[in-house]
Design a protein around this motif. Structure first.
Motif, short mmCIF file in Angstrom:
data_model
loop_
_atom_site.label_atom_id
_atom_site.label_comp_id
_atom_site.label_asym_id
_atom_site.label_seq_id
_atom_site.Cartn_x
_atom_site.Cartn_y
_atom_site.Cartn_z
N THR A 59 0.85 -1.18 0.00
CA THR A 59 0.00 0.00 0.00
C THR A 59 0.90 1.24 0.00
OG1 THR A 59 -0.12 -0.08 2.41
CG2 THR A 59 -1.85 -1.22 1.19
N PRO A 60 0.32 2.45 -0.11
CA PRO A 60 1.16 3.66 -0.09
C PRO A 60 2.10 3.70 1.12
CG PRO A 60 -1.05 4.22 -0.76
CD PRO A 60 -1.08 2.77 -0.38
N ARG A 61 3.26 4.29 0.91
CA ARG A 61 4.31 4.26 1.93
C ARG A 61 3.85 4.82 3.27
NH1 ARG A 61 10.01 6.61 0.14
NH2 ARG A 61 9.65 4.90 -1.34
N VAL A 91 2.40 3.34 9.19
CA VAL A 91 1.58 3.51 10.38
C VAL A 91 0.70 2.29 10.67
CG1 VAL A 91 -0.22 4.92 11.47
CG2 VAL A 91 1.56 6.00 10.07
N PHE A 92 0.13 1.71 9.64
CA PHE A 92 -0.89 0.69 9.82
C PHE A 92 -0.39 -0.71 9.47
CE2 PHE A 92 -3.26 4.62 9.16
CZ PHE A 92 -4.15 4.58 10.23
N HIS A 107 2.72 -6.50 5.73
CA HIS A 107 3.24 -6.73 7.08
C HIS A 107 2.72 -8.05 7.66
CE1 HIS A 107 4.84 -2.81 6.83
NE2 HIS A 107 3.81 -2.12 7.27
N HIS A 108 1.46 -8.35 7.39
CA HIS A 108 0.88 -9.54 8.03
C HIS A 108 1.30 -10.82 7.30
CE1 HIS A 108 -1.54 -10.87 11.31
NE2 HIS A 108 -2.31 -11.62 10.55
N ILE A 167 0.93 -0.73 13.09
CA ILE A 167 2.22 -1.41 13.03
C ILE A 167 3.27 -0.67 13.85
CG2 ILE A 167 3.21 -0.20 11.04
CD1 ILE A 167 3.32 -4.01 11.72
N VAL A 168 2.93 0.51 14.34
CA VAL A 168 3.90 1.30 15.10
C VAL A 168 4.33 0.59 16.38
CG1 VAL A 168 3.16 3.52 14.17
CG2 VAL A 168 2.03 2.60 16.21
N TRP A 169 3.46 -0.28 16.94
CA TRP A 169 3.85 -0.99 18.16
C TRP A 169 5.04 -1.90 17.89
CZ3 TRP A 169 1.62 1.97 21.28
CH2 TRP A 169 0.27 2.33 21.16
N ASP A 170 5.04 -2.59 16.76
CA ASP A 170 6.17 -3.46 16.42
C ASP A 170 7.44 -2.65 16.24
OD1 ASP A 170 5.26 -6.37 15.96
OD2 ASP A 170 3.68 -5.20 15.01
#
Length: 307
Positions: A175-177, A182-183, A188-189, A209-212
């Protein structure tokens, strides 16, 4: 009547799966489906719903008890309260998800979600039958104790689960950078569901995704290393009882064989053994990293001299 985002979204889930299958058959989307695997995922989802009806009452009662002893009164009508519950619930989900990978007792309840060797929208419905018994719902009780109404917590948990449905696909690339930064996204998954040593136990995020990135568990998907899906030792069949309970059975066998080391076999990392004869995700990643460093340090082969 309590708003249940998952129930409301269920027709969309089914339509989206059908659409992904049709587009894949037409060559318009990347998606691998195997009939027995898809059936196993759907039946695991139905079983999870039934199991939730059995154990959900205990979780709801515990949340109500915590709320009755709350520290603050947080109104469901306040915008700031919804922003706060979004962030706090998502952080709670991150730690729940990480715990479910890093400790065998909770991995036994979660592993079935990772047992498919395919990655498509039906995989999102391959859910646990034993999560309520494992008690991971207790991680959300502090939110009720703070003062968030249990209904508010349940709604936000449902929103998170609905969001996570669409990221179980290979049909969507990057998806867009800014969104990837952020998400949580399909890219990522996919890493999270991969069994490549580089990708093991990474990207636990629910929505953000910021938590990771904050806690050091982020790994981007790399073009040079395609994801291989499943678990380290794949099951090799579609028996529902084996999918749902194989890790619980393995844990029981280990405890019976080595009672002196029972706590390690129950609460150690998945793959832990008292004699170090088995591999954990951590050791697999370490071996992979050592090989990668060795390959970088080794000089390239020299061509044979011309004669």
């Amino acid at each position: 009547m309590k708003l249940d985002p998952v129930t409301l979204a269920t027709p969309f889930f089914i339509l989206a799966i059908v659409l992904e299958i049709v587009l894949a058959r037409l060559g318009r989307a990347r998606a691998a489906y195997e009939p027995r695997d898809t059936a196993a995922s759907l039946l695991m989802g139905l079983g999870s719903t039934a199991a939730g009806l059995v154990t959900g009452g205990l979780a709801a009662a515990a949340a109500l008890y915590a709320y009755q002893h709350r520290l603050f009164d947080i109104p469901m009508t306040a915008v700031w309260a919804w922003v706060a519950i979004f962030l706090l619930e998502d952080l709670t989900y991150y730690w729940f998800h990480r715990l479910s990978h890093e400790r065998r007792f909770w991995w036994a309840a979660h592993v079935n979600h990772h047992s498919s060797q395919h990655y498509n929208l039906s995989t999102a419905l391959r859910q646990t039958w034993t999560g309520g018994v494992a008690g991971t719902w207790a991680l959300w009780l502090p939110l009720a104790f703070l003062g968030f109404p249990p209904a508010m917590i349940a709604i936000q948990k449902g929103i998170s689960l609905v969001y996570q449905f669409w990221i179980h696909t290979e049909a969507i690339g990057k998806t867009p950078r800014w969104f990837e930064a952020v998400f949580n996204t399909p890219s990522h998954h996919r890493v999270h569901h991969a069994r490549n040593p580089r990708y093991l136990d990474r990207n636990y995020a629910g929505i953000l995704i910021v938590w990771d990135k904050l806690f050091g568990t982020f790994q981007p998907e790399l073009d040079e290393e395609p994801c291989r899906y499943g678990i380290v030792k794949n099951l090799g069949d579609f028996n529902l009882l084996r999918v749902a309970f194989h890790e619980w059975a393995g844990m029981a066998r280990d405890v019976a064989a080595h009672p002196r080391h029972a706590l390690g076999y129950i609460f150690g990392r998945p793959g832990w053994s008292h004699d170090g004869s088995r591999e954990t995700s951590r050791s697999l990643r370490a071996d992979w990293a050592a090989r990668a460093v060795s390959a970088e340090e080794s000089p390239p082969p020299q061509p044979a001299p011309f004669r």
